[in-house]
Design an enzyme around this catalytic site. Structure first.
Site, PDB file in Angstrom:
ATOM      1  N   ASP A   1       0.872  -1.171   0.000  1.00  0.00           N
ATOM      2  CA  ASP A   1       0.000   0.000   0.000  1.00  0.00           C
ATOM      3  C   ASP A   1       0.915   1.228   0.000  1.00  0.00           C
ATOM      4  O   ASP A   1       1.593   1.507   0.993  1.00  0.00           O
ATOM      5  CB  ASP A   1      -0.899  -0.006   1.232  1.00  0.00           C
ATOM      6  CG  ASP A   1      -1.923   1.128   1.234  1.00  0.00           C
ATOM      7  OD1 ASP A   1      -1.713   2.128   0.513  1.00  0.00           O
ATOM      8  OD2 ASP A   1      -2.926   1.026   1.968  1.00  0.00           O
TER       9      ASP A   1
ATOM     10  N   SER B   1       1.874  13.912 -15.235  1.00  0.00           N
ATOM     11  CA  SER B   1       0.643  14.185 -15.976  1.00  0.00           C
ATOM     12  C   SER B   1       0.744  15.577 -16.595  1.00  0.00           C
ATOM     13  O   SER B   1       1.479  16.433 -16.096  1.00  0.00           O
ATOM     14  CB  SER B   1      -0.572  14.133 -15.031  1.00  0.00           C
ATOM     15  OG  SER B   1      -1.725  14.678 -15.638  1.00  0.00           O
TER      16      SER B   1
ATOM     17  N   TYR C   1      -6.026  16.771  -7.381  1.00  0.00           N
ATOM     18  CA  TYR C   1      -5.158  15.955  -8.242  1.00  0.00           C
ATOM     19  C   TYR C   1      -4.105  16.790  -8.972  1.00  0.00           C
ATOM     20  O   TYR C   1      -2.913  16.446  -8.934  1.00  0.00           O
ATOM     21  CB  TYR C   1      -6.017  15.166  -9.237  1.00  0.00           C
ATOM     22  CG  TYR C   1      -5.230  14.283 -10.169  1.00  0.00           C
ATOM     23  CD1 TYR C   1      -4.712  13.067  -9.725  1.00  0.00           C
ATOM     24  CD2 TYR C   1      -4.998  14.657 -11.486  1.00  0.00           C
ATOM     25  CE1 TYR C   1      -3.987  12.251 -10.574  1.00  0.00           C
ATOM     26  CE2 TYR C   1      -4.268  13.848 -12.348  1.00  0.00           C
ATOM     27  CZ  TYR C   1      -3.764  12.649 -11.889  1.00  0.00           C
ATOM     28  OH  TYR C   1      -3.039  11.840 -12.725  1.00  0.00           O
TER      29      TYR C   1
ATOM     30  N   LYS D   1       0.133  16.615  -8.791  1.00  0.00           N
ATOM     31  CA  LYS D   1       0.996  16.432  -9.952  1.00  0.00           C
ATOM     32  C   LYS D   1       1.938  17.619 -10.169  1.00  0.00           C
ATOM     33  O   LYS D   1       3.060  17.452 -10.658  1.00  0.00           O
ATOM     34  CB  LYS D   1       0.152  16.158 -11.202  1.00  0.00           C
ATOM     35  CG  LYS D   1      -0.528  14.802 -11.181  1.00  0.00           C
ATOM     36  CD  LYS D   1       0.492  13.661 -11.053  1.00  0.00           C
ATOM     37  CE  LYS D   1      -0.136  12.286 -11.107  1.00  0.00           C
ATOM     38  NZ  LYS D   1       0.863  11.205 -11.025  1.00  0.00           N
TER      39      LYS D   1
END
Length: 552
Positions: free
Chosen positions: A67, A147, A162, A166
């Protein structure tokens, strides 16, 4: 062009988030290349299924239940790998989560999970890999699967933390590069930044809508990203791909996806994203080599500006060897003639055209000759560039003008002429701007202060052209290729002797490395474009000496 993976055969690679999507595709590609891959993920059943699928491949796959949001899990995973598989050579930080939440009314636990996986988990895994590499004197490679949202915030519903995670990855890649530069190990770091790909990271609400876009090649698949990882790992030890930003040529899907909860000031539905899509590398992998295809360009016309020396010379050679008809533009006709003679027995052919890129009439006449004598233009490499030794506080206006006329205006004129010809002949061509790292970050380089400004302009011109072509629904590609310092004549003579030892020690990259990058970019399939490719040396200790010298 054959990129070699030989030095990684039998070496250990760690891939996080390996149970599905991009991670699974990367793991599979590396096992096929002969690496020993430790796949980290929570879903052990999926890792086991992947191990069984890859049981007869050249390499091996080892499932390690982990994890990434838990430090103890990560530490135990790396301990097991070191004790059972051996020293780590490659780490691909792929694990990432999306999380449906807003900033104005968000869920703290979702925020924590996004940061724990996308940022903190990445940092912990990177630290453990580097510790192991340094202890074992391994010149390894760290790849962060980033990304496009790590470079520009996009409109995506309920996923507002998010992009922040990034953006952090973008900064972590660069700060790690600088940190490693100071520590002087030759460990590489790459940020690979795609737009969305068809993986489980997307909310279920978009699955059905995305299905047709995947089928239409407007959104790419996980395997394409894995091909990019293989390319990055295939570069020579002294060359690193700092940033690889990849997207689709056709982004029309953006306007088709409707977000009923988000509207603009006019009350119209907003599209999914401001800059979304993905890249693919069309390649054939055979054993430990990656073969990129240039077949569709054979016999087609490419124009290379500044082709008489350095990077332009190397690009012209590479394209002629690939079977293209190359028009080489430069002022020094004698050098072009010598190069044409040198390449006379190659698969393609070089045609020298004397051209001064500061003069519009010369550029227009050159394109006119190419069209009348060689045929439609398919590729333009805007390579011509000058520095000019001058300051801003007490500079020479004529040097400023020359720098801007060549690096910005000449590039723009050549681009316009190429696109006019491509559109007139219905050619889905490719424009490549040979940019510079100085076009993304101002560097301390004495008496070349307008140069960086001109290259910042090239960065903007590449992106504005991409958006312009998108609005025209054209499938002409545009790529910005940004090298670090290269061993060419662009360096002032005052630095030649000092730089000589750095060139010999592979601290400055060669023109041929850039030419390889151009071939890679051109080898992608028609629906895919490399938006940004940044190539620099792993060891840049010469920069501190150049800065010291500038103060004398």
């Amino acid at each position: 062009m054959v990129l070699s993976m030989e030095r990684w055969v039998g070496r250990v690679a760690v891939v996080t988030g390996a149970s599905s999507g991009i991670g699974a595709a990367i793991a599979e590609a590396l096992v096929e290349q002969g690496l020993i891959v430790a796949g980290l993920a929570r879903r052990k059943d999926r890792l086991d299924a992947l191990a069984q699928k890859l049981s007869n491949k050249q390499g091996t796959f080892h499932p390690v239940k982990t994890d990434i949001s838990k430090e103890e899990d990560i530490l135990n995973a790396f301990k097991w790998i070191k004790e059972n598989l051996g020293p780590i050579h490659v780490l691909v930080n792929n694990a990432g989560v999306f999380g449906k939440t807003t900033l104005a009314d968000g869920d703290t636990e979702i925020w924590k999970n996004i940061l724990d996986v996308n940022v903190l988990g990445l940092c912990i895994a990177t630290r453990e890999a580097i510790r192991d590499m340094r202890e074992n004197n391994v010149d390894g490679h760290i790849i962060h699967i980033n990304s496009v949202t790590g470079h520009q915030v996009t409109t995506f519903p309920n996923a507002n933390l998010y992009p922040a995670s990034k953006f952090a990855v973008t900064a972590l890649a660069e700060t790690l590069r600088l940190e490693l530069l100071n520590l002087k190990p030759k460990i590489k770091i790459t940020s690979l930044s795609p737009g969305p790909v068809d993986t489980e990271i997307f909310p279920d609400v978009f699955k059905e809508q995305f299905k047709k876009f995947v089928e239409n090649k407007q959104i790419i698949e996980a395997e394409n990203v894995a091909d990019g990882v293989v390319y990055v790992l295939s570069t020579p030890p002294h060359v690193q791909i700092q940033e690889l930003t990849i997207r689709s040529v056709d982004e029309s899907f953006r306007s088709e996806i409707r977000l009923p909860t988000r509207r603009n000031q006019e009350g119209l539905d907003l599209g999914l994203s401001e800059q979304i899509s993905r890249y693919s590398v069309y390649c054939e992998v055979k054993k430990n080599t990656m073969v990129l295809s240039m077949d569709r360009w054979v016999g087609k016309v490419a124009i290379v500006t500044g082709a008489s020396s350095g990077i332009g010379h190397a690009i012209a050679v590479a394209l002629v060897e690939q079977g293209l008809i190359v028009a080489g533009l430069a002022r020094r006709k004698n050098r072009l003639d010598a190069l044409a003679k040198e390449l006379s027995n190659k698969k393609g052919k070089l045609h020298p055209i004397k051209t001064d890129m500061t003069k519009e009439e010369d550029i227009i006449n050159a394109f006119k000759w190419v069209k009348e004598n060689l045929g439609p233009v398919h590729i333009l490499i805007n390579n011509a560039g000058v520095t000019g030794s001058t300051s801003l506080a007490d500079g020479d206006t004529e040097i400023w003008k020359n720098t801007l006329n060549v690096n910005v205006l000449g590039l723009s004129i050549a681009t316009r002429e190429a696109i006019r010809d491509m559109r007139a002949n219905k050619v889905d061509g490719h424009i490549i701007h040979i940019n510079s790292i100085a076009g993304h970050q101002v560097t301390k380089f004495p008496d070349a202060n307008v140069y960086s400004a001109s290259k910042f302009a090239v960065t903007a011109l590449a992106e504005t052209l991409r958006l312009e072509l998108l609005s025209l629904k054209s499938k002409i590609k545009i790529t910005s290729l940004s090298p670090g310092p290269v061993d060419t004549e662009i360096f002032p003579d005052i630095y030649k002797e000092r730089l000589k030892k750095f060139i010999e020690e592979k601290q400055i990259i060669e023109p041929e490395n850039i030419a390889d990058g151009v071939v890679y970019v051109l080898s992608t399939p028609p629906h895919v474009q490399i938006q940004e490719l940044t190539i620099r040396s792993v060891d840049e200790s010469f920069r501190s000496e150049a800065a010291t010298y500038s103060s004398k």
